[in-house]
Design a protein around this motif. Structure first.
Motif, PDB file in Angstrom:
ATOM      1  N   ASP A 258       0.831  -1.261  -0.103  1.00  0.00           N
ATOM      2  CA  ASP A 258      -0.070   0.032  -0.064  1.00  0.00           C
ATOM      3  C   ASP A 258       0.864   1.222   0.020  1.00  0.00           C
ATOM      4  OD1 ASP A 258      -2.421  -1.604   0.137  1.00  0.00           O
ATOM      5  OD2 ASP A 258      -2.105  -1.608   2.241  1.00  0.00           O
ATOM      6  N   TYR A 259       0.400   2.449  -0.772  1.00  0.00           N
ATOM      7  CA  TYR A 259       1.195   3.683  -0.577  1.00  0.00           C
ATOM      8  C   TYR A 259       2.600   3.522  -1.074  1.00  0.00           C
ATOM      9  CZ  TYR A 259      -2.866   3.753   2.459  1.00  0.00           C
ATOM     10  OH  TYR A 259      -3.991   3.609   3.134  1.00  0.00           O
ATOM     11  N   PHE A 260       2.764   2.549  -1.757  1.00  0.00           N
ATOM     12  CA  PHE A 260       4.222   2.441  -2.495  1.00  0.00           C
ATOM     13  C   PHE A 260       4.595   3.655  -3.153  1.00  0.00           C
ATOM     14  CE2 PHE A 260       7.337   0.658  -5.508  1.00  0.00           C
ATOM     15  CZ  PHE A 260       8.341   0.423  -4.635  1.00  0.00           C
ATOM     16  N   LYS A 261       3.798   4.291  -4.088  1.00  0.00           N
ATOM     17  CA  LYS A 261       4.002   5.286  -5.004  1.00  0.00           C
ATOM     18  C   LYS A 261       4.472   6.427  -4.028  1.00  0.00           C
ATOM     19  CE  LYS A 261       2.484   7.816  -8.818  1.00  0.00           C
ATOM     20  NZ  LYS A 261       2.770   9.128  -8.321  1.00  0.00           N
ATOM     21  N   SER A 262       3.988   6.605  -2.994  1.00  0.00           N
ATOM     22  CA  SER A 262       4.059   7.922  -2.127  1.00  0.00           C
ATOM     23  C   SER A 262       5.471   7.531  -1.286  1.00  0.00           C
ATOM     24  CB  SER A 262       2.970   7.633  -1.137  1.00  0.00           C
ATOM     25  OG  SER A 262       3.345   8.611   0.077  1.00  0.00           O
ATOM     26  N   ILE A 263       5.856   6.288  -1.006  1.00  0.00           N
ATOM     27  CA  ILE A 263       7.329   6.105  -0.587  1.00  0.00           C
ATOM     28  C   ILE A 263       8.380   6.686  -1.647  1.00  0.00           C
ATOM     29  CG2 ILE A 263       8.840   4.637   0.166  1.00  0.00           C
ATOM     30  CD1 ILE A 263       6.616   2.900   1.391  1.00  0.00           C
ATOM     31  N   THR A 266       7.878  10.622  -2.116  1.00  0.00           N
ATOM     32  CA  THR A 266       8.531  11.378  -1.040  1.00  0.00           C
ATOM     33  C   THR A 266       9.740  11.102  -0.778  1.00  0.00           C
ATOM     34  OG1 THR A 266       6.064  11.110  -0.187  1.00  0.00           O
ATOM     35  CG2 THR A 266       7.871  11.937   1.452  1.00  0.00           C
ATOM     36  N   LEU A 267      10.182   9.966  -0.571  1.00  0.00           N
ATOM     37  CA  LEU A 267      11.636   9.437  -0.185  1.00  0.00           C
ATOM     38  C   LEU A 267      12.420   8.960  -1.257  1.00  0.00           C
ATOM     39  CD1 LEU A 267      10.247   7.390   3.001  1.00  0.00           C
ATOM     40  CD2 LEU A 267      11.060   9.764   3.079  1.00  0.00           C
ATOM     41  N   HIS A 269      13.637   6.744  -4.887  1.00  0.00           N
ATOM     42  CA  HIS A 269      13.526   5.374  -5.321  1.00  0.00           C
ATOM     43  C   HIS A 269      14.462   4.230  -4.477  1.00  0.00           C
ATOM     44  CE1 HIS A 269      10.982   5.807  -9.020  1.00  0.00           C
ATOM     45  NE2 HIS A 269      11.477   6.962  -9.103  1.00  0.00           N
ATOM     46  N   SER A 270      15.478   5.041  -3.918  1.00  0.00           N
ATOM     47  CA  SER A 270      16.355   4.048  -3.241  1.00  0.00           C
ATOM     48  C   SER A 270      15.483   3.355  -1.928  1.00  0.00           C
ATOM     49  CB  SER A 270      17.685   4.904  -2.738  1.00  0.00           C
ATOM     50  OG  SER A 270      17.228   5.821  -1.942  1.00  0.00           O
ATOM     51  N   ALA A 271      14.719   4.391  -1.300  1.00  0.00           N
ATOM     52  CA  ALA A 271      13.824   4.140  -0.330  1.00  0.00           C
ATOM     53  C   ALA A 271      12.780   3.111  -0.567  1.00  0.00           C
ATOM     54  CB  ALA A 271      12.957   5.199   0.426  1.00  0.00           C
ATOM     55  N   GLY A 272      12.319   3.224  -1.920  1.00  0.00           N
ATOM     56  CA  GLY A 272      11.324   2.381  -2.518  1.00  0.00           C
ATOM     57  C   GLY A 272      11.807   1.066  -2.652  1.00  0.00           C
ATOM     58  N   ASP A 273      13.300   1.001  -3.147  1.00  0.00           N
ATOM     59  CA  ASP A 273      13.909  -0.282  -3.279  1.00  0.00           C
ATOM     60  C   ASP A 273      14.059  -1.095  -1.880  1.00  0.00           C
ATOM     61  OD1 ASP A 273      13.815  -0.128  -5.788  1.00  0.00           O
ATOM     62  OD2 ASP A 273      15.964   0.537  -5.901  1.00  0.00           O
ATOM     63  N   GLU A 274      14.365  -0.164  -1.045  1.00  0.00           N
ATOM     64  CA  GLU A 274      14.602  -0.744   0.579  1.00  0.00           C
ATOM     65  C   GLU A 274      13.318  -1.274   1.105  1.00  0.00           C
ATOM     66  OE1 GLU A 274      16.901   0.915   4.454  1.00  0.00           O
ATOM     67  OE2 GLU A 274      15.033   2.188   3.716  1.00  0.00           O
ATOM     68  N   ALA A 275      12.110  -0.697   0.898  1.00  0.00           N
ATOM     69  CA  ALA A 275      10.838  -1.219   1.259  1.00  0.00           C
ATOM     70  C   ALA A 275      10.255  -2.380   0.673  1.00  0.00           C
ATOM     71  CB  ALA A 275       9.880   0.049   0.803  1.00  0.00           C
ATOM     72  N   LEU A 276      10.750  -2.520  -0.606  1.00  0.00           N
ATOM     73  CA  LEU A 276      10.376  -4.041  -1.454  1.00  0.00           C
ATOM     74  C   LEU A 276      11.422  -5.049  -0.570  1.00  0.00           C
ATOM     75  CD1 LEU A 276      10.285  -2.635  -5.064  1.00  0.00           C
ATOM     76  CD2 LEU A 276       8.437  -3.450  -3.588  1.00  0.00           C
ATOM     77  N   VAL A 277      12.812  -4.783  -0.378  1.00  0.00           N
ATOM     78  CA  VAL A 277      13.546  -5.694   0.471  1.00  0.00           C
ATOM     79  C   VAL A 277      12.826  -6.069   1.664  1.00  0.00           C
ATOM     80  CG1 VAL A 277      15.837  -6.150   1.206  1.00  0.00           C
ATOM     81  CG2 VAL A 277      15.667  -4.893  -0.944  1.00  0.00           C
ATOM     82  N   ASP A 278      12.407  -5.053   2.475  1.00  0.00           N
ATOM     83  CA  ASP A 278      11.841  -5.276   3.872  1.00  0.00           C
ATOM     84  C   ASP A 278      10.685  -6.083   3.434  1.00  0.00           C
ATOM     85  OD1 ASP A 278      13.790  -3.659   5.109  1.00  0.00           O
ATOM     86  OD2 ASP A 278      12.535  -1.760   4.710  1.00  0.00           O
ATOM     87  N   VAL A 279       9.768  -5.820   2.493  1.00  0.00           N
ATOM     88  CA  VAL A 279       8.425  -6.736   2.471  1.00  0.00           C
ATOM     89  C   VAL A 279       8.952  -7.957   2.155  1.00  0.00           C
ATOM     90  CG1 VAL A 279       6.399  -7.272   1.019  1.00  0.00           C
ATOM     91  CG2 VAL A 279       7.181  -4.794   1.632  1.00  0.00           C
ATOM     92  N   ALA A 280       9.786  -8.338   1.436  1.00  0.00           N
ATOM     93  CA  ALA A 280      10.409  -9.724   1.098  1.00  0.00           C
ATOM     94  C   ALA A 280      10.979 -10.278   2.476  1.00  0.00           C
ATOM     95  CB  ALA A 280      11.638  -9.851   0.128  1.00  0.00           C
ATOM     96  N   ARG A 281      11.651  -9.845   3.304  1.00  0.00           N
ATOM     97  CA  ARG A 281      12.121 -10.149   4.680  1.00  0.00           C
ATOM     98  C   ARG A 281      10.822 -10.618   5.581  1.00  0.00           C
ATOM     99  NH1 ARG A 281      14.660  -6.361   8.797  1.00  0.00           N
ATOM    100  NH2 ARG A 281      14.532  -7.647  10.783  1.00  0.00           N
ATOM    101  N   HIS A 334      11.955   5.392   7.662  1.00  0.00           N
ATOM    102  CA  HIS A 334      11.063   6.717   7.516  1.00  0.00           C
ATOM    103  C   HIS A 334       9.734   6.248   6.943  1.00  0.00           C
ATOM    104  CE1 HIS A 334      14.772   8.843   8.665  1.00  0.00           C
ATOM    105  NE2 HIS A 334      15.461   8.400   7.752  1.00  0.00           N
ATOM    106  N   TYR A 335       9.511   5.224   6.845  1.00  0.00           N
ATOM    107  CA  TYR A 335       8.024   4.895   6.375  1.00  0.00           C
ATOM    108  C   TYR A 335       7.298   3.640   7.181  1.00  0.00           C
ATOM    109  CZ  TYR A 335      11.369   1.807   4.080  1.00  0.00           C
ATOM    110  OH  TYR A 335      12.190   0.498   3.891  1.00  0.00           O
ATOM    111  N   LYS A 336       6.225   3.580   7.180  1.00  0.00           N
ATOM    112  CA  LYS A 336       5.433   2.474   7.617  1.00  0.00           C
ATOM    113  C   LYS A 336       4.988   1.590   6.580  1.00  0.00           C
ATOM    114  CE  LYS A 336       5.925   3.623  12.232  1.00  0.00           C
ATOM    115  NZ  LYS A 336       6.671   2.842  13.288  1.00  0.00           N
ATOM    116  N   LEU A 337       5.316   0.286   6.768  1.00  0.00           N
ATOM    117  CA  LEU A 337       4.617  -0.561   5.460  1.00  0.00           C
ATOM    118  C   LEU A 337       3.256  -1.080   5.749  1.00  0.00           C
ATOM    119  CD1 LEU A 337       7.881  -3.222   4.937  1.00  0.00           C
ATOM    120  CD2 LEU A 337       7.018  -1.353   3.385  1.00  0.00           C
ATOM    121  N   SER A 338       2.669  -1.107   4.745  1.00  0.00           N
ATOM    122  CA  SER A 338       1.130  -1.498   4.784  1.00  0.00           C
ATOM    123  C   SER A 338       0.909  -2.400   3.558  1.00  0.00           C
ATOM    124  CB  SER A 338       0.155  -0.368   4.648  1.00  0.00           C
ATOM    125  OG  SER A 338      -0.850  -0.723   4.585  1.00  0.00           O
ATOM    126  N   LEU A 339       0.368  -3.532   3.971  1.00  0.00           N
ATOM    127  CA  LEU A 339       0.202  -4.666   2.926  1.00  0.00           C
ATOM    128  C   LEU A 339      -1.205  -5.077   2.631  1.00  0.00           C
ATOM    129  CD1 LEU A 339       3.005  -6.972   3.769  1.00  0.00           C
ATOM    130  CD2 LEU A 339       3.034  -5.111   2.089  1.00  0.00           C
TER     131      LEU A 339
END
Length: 373
Positions: A258-263, A266-267, A269-281, A334-339
């Motif tokens: 959720d709200y991946f485009k916002s990440i 706002t933060l 594409h490197s933060a977006g990549d980090e978020a995807l890695v976090d989701v995988a984890r 710097h972001y909260k993940l939502s799925l």
């Protein structure tokens, strides 16, 4: 001793490993620890193929230079042998478990036999117990050389135990057919131990490494390079396998960030990549061992489970939500993940693949709509 046969065998091993190093240059650019170790093992084997040839070629040739080459080459081969086989166990362990803590715990002791053999091989220059070179510059092996074969056998057994323990806990290791490595090594080492003057160890190691690398290429083509999860091609491959069983009960969970485009906006594409890695984890920590986690496309993930039930699928979703909550509370991003999650069970009587994925996708979007309403 047939020097031509030795030259052909060692040359074949050298060429195989050169080709392996050249073809693996893209993967080695990632500088993963497992790839570094595999590269070091490959280079060691390649150098040993060359040195092994000179150990045979210099045998019996007169002169101090040839005597030095004979002693050096044979000493090097005896020293590199336990280094190779112990480092192979290390590579296998990191490849399967990917745990530096486990490596530190096990290999501080597991390397002791290899270190002892290396020291013995060096001391043999001064106190011959493994081999000696006579005044005519002819190589003679002594009974203590069989200790190296015993140590090799011990590490080969350790390699098998590592794989068995892994598969007992996590299921069959994909893209890591150990027999491809073990077969040539056991055969080549056994023949060389039984027949004096035969040189097959290093070419057999080269063949084993090449066979393993060729198998690992399949893994490389099926992995998502960012998250380390499997990709859509592997998802399709496993679906084909599962659907061969007409009685299979296949379940899958669609996961959307959720709200991946916002990440991203706002933060960055490197933060977006980090978020995807976090989701995988989060997914990896939540799923059962038999489940296959894949990055489906963009910010969408799918967890595929064979021989499952509605209860198990709901339990996996519950685990993902709990792990996600723990992540958001503890990681300090710097972001909260939502799925948003939705699952479906494949109905053999009614479903085709597209319909199955559509139902799963629809169920996921029902949850997403509730969040946005």
């Amino acid at each position: 001793m047939n020097i031509l046969a030795v030259a052909i065998a060692d040359c074949m091993g050298f060429i195989l490993l050169i080709a392996l190093l050249v073809s693996s240059r893209v993967r080695r650019a990632k500088r993963d620890l497992e790839l570094k170790i595999f590269t070091y093992i490959t280079i060691l084997t390649m150098v040993s193929c060359v040195v092994d040839f000179f150990s045979f070629y210099s045998d019996g040739k007169p002169g101090k230079l040839w005597h030095f080459i004979n002693v050096f080459a044979n000493t090097f081969c005896f020293m590199s042998n336990p280094v190779f086989i112990s480092c192979w166990c290390l590579y296998e362990d990191i490849k399967l478990y990917n745990s530096k803590a486990r490596v530190k715990r096990i290999y501080t002791k597991a390397f002791i036999p290899a270190v002892i053999m290396v020291i013995v091989a060096f001391l043999n220059i001064f106190f011959p117990i493994i081999f000696y070179i006579d005044e005519a510059n002819v190589y003679h092996r002594l009974n203590a050389n069989y200790a190296f074969y015993v140590v090799d056998l011990g590490y080969l057994v350790m390699s098998i135990v590592i794989l068995i323990c892994y598969e007992k806990r996590y299921g069959k290791a994909k893209f890591f057919p150990l027999y491809l490595m073990m077969g040539p090594i056991v055969l080549g080492t056994g023949i060389q131990a039984m027949f004096y003057g035969v040189s097959l160890i290093w070419v057999s190691l080269a063949i084993g490494l090449t066979a393993i690398y060729m198998s690992l290429q399949n893994e490389f083509s099926y992995l998502d390079t960012l998250t380390g999860l499997y990709n859509r091609a592997y998802l399709d491959y496993q679906m084909d396998n599962f659907l061969k069983d007409k009685n299979a009960v296949i379940g899958a969970i669609m996961i959307d960030v959720d709200y991946f485009k916002s990440i991203n906006d706002t933060l960055g594409h490197s933060a977006g990549d980090e978020a995807l890695v976090d989701v995988a984890r989060v997914i990896i920590l939540s799923k059962p061992d038999k489940a296959i986690a894949t990055r489906f496309a963009g910010d969408e993930f799918i967890v595929l489970v064979n021989n499952t039930s509605h209860y198990e699928m709901q339990n996996i979703i519950r685990n993902i939500r709990e792990e996600l909550k723990i992540f958001n509370e503890n990681e300090g991003r710097h972001y909260k993940l939502s799925l948003s999650l939705g699952y479906a069970i494949y109905d053999v009587a009614k479903d085709d693949r597209d319909g199955f994925f559509r139902r799963m996708d629809d169920n996921m979007y029902e949850e997403k709509k509730l969040k946005h309403s």
